[in-house]
Write an enzyme that holds these catalytic residues in place. Structure first.
Site, PDB file in Angstrom:
ATOM      1  N   CYS A  79     -24.028 -46.864 -51.325  1.00 47.75           N
ATOM      2  CA  CYS A  79     -24.291 -46.233 -52.625  1.00 47.75           C
ATOM      3  C   CYS A  79     -25.803 -46.087 -52.827  1.00 47.75           C
ATOM      4  CB  CYS A  79     -23.615 -47.029 -53.739  1.00 47.75           C
ATOM      5  SG  CYS A  79     -23.492 -46.086 -55.300  1.00 47.75           S
ATOM      6  N   HIS A 184     -18.259 -46.441 -51.927  1.00 43.98           N
ATOM      7  CA  HIS A 184     -18.198 -47.895 -51.863  1.00 43.98           C
ATOM      8  C   HIS A 184     -17.072 -48.336 -50.924  1.00 43.98           C
ATOM      9  CE1 HIS A 184     -20.964 -49.035 -55.148  1.00 43.98           C
ATOM     10  NE2 HIS A 184     -20.632 -47.854 -55.637  1.00 43.98           N
ATOM     11  N   GLU A 186     -16.337 -51.277 -50.084  1.00 43.74           N
ATOM     12  CA  GLU A 186     -15.756 -52.514 -50.631  1.00 43.74           C
ATOM     13  C   GLU A 186     -14.787 -52.249 -51.775  1.00 43.74           C
ATOM     14  OE1 GLU A 186     -19.360 -51.860 -53.258  1.00 43.74           O
ATOM     15  OE2 GLU A 186     -18.733 -51.391 -51.214  1.00 43.74           O
TER      16      GLU A 186
END
Length: 208
Positions: A79, A184, A186
């Site tokens: 990001c 992202h 994650e």
């Protein structure tokens, strides 16, 4: 050892949890000596480019990351961390980046239709521009999660993937051992875990 750079602008908990799911125990650190010991480094980040870049410079971590990547150590920006890899950003002024990826960060408002909401937030399919080890477990149109108002431009030589949001936006870049994801991993479920898994399998050296 895998290190996550802690320079005061990242939400690190979800990234740590995702890495633990794939069997990695990351070290979260802002110390140059610990980063030097790491086999791979992740540069996360949320917030404003200018503030984040200033924190990297004030801590000396900008020079540390440049030195380590010059030695072939794999670095993944996520990001804002991806955006910091670029030469510069035009987010609320003009700010210098790490210069590890050629190009500039500009508002997506300049290219997407006016009726689309900004920030670009949600799940979008990846369209791969060229093969890269980071995406070896993925297939075309796998979806990942985005939250951003700015994107990488002038980076055709290093572009790895795009995502469509009224326009084709830069989703991932890569230059040798330096990589970045605008989305992202994650927060992207199993697809994101597979990206992190692929990164954790990389060895030091110039990849692509």
């Amino acid at each position: 050892m895998l290190a996550i750079v802690d320079y005061g602008v990242g939400n690190l908990f979800s990234l740590q949890c995702s890495l633990k799911k794939i069997g990695e125990i990351p070290v979260v650190t802002g110390k140059s000596e610990e980063l030097a010991k790491a086999d791979r480094i992740i540069l996360p980040g949320v917030g404003a480019f200018g503030d984040a870049a200033a924190k990297l410079r004030q801590s000396g971590l900008d020079k540390v990351l440049k030195d380590l990547t010059a030695k072939g150590k794999p670095l993944l920006g996520i990001c804002l961390g991806m955006q910091l890899l670029f030469d510069k950003s035009y987010e609320y002024g003009e700010h210098e980046g790490l210069g590890l990826i050629k190009g500039a960060i500009r508002p997506i408002a300049d290219v997407v239709p006016k009726d689309l909401k900004i920030p670009h937030m949600g799940w979008n399919a990846l369209h791969f521009v060229k093969p890269h080890p980071l995406f070896k477990y993925l297939k075309e149109n796998d979806c990942v999660y985005f939250v951003h108002s700015y994107h990488g431009t002038d980076c055709a030589e290093t572009m790895l993937a795009t995502a469509e949001y009224g326009a084709e936006l830069t989703a991932a870049v890569g230059q040798k051992n330096v990589m970045g994801c605008q989305f992202h991993p994650e927060k992207s479920g199993e697809v994101g875990l597979n990206i992190l898994r692929a990164f954790c399998e990389m060895k030091a050296g110039k990849l692509c």
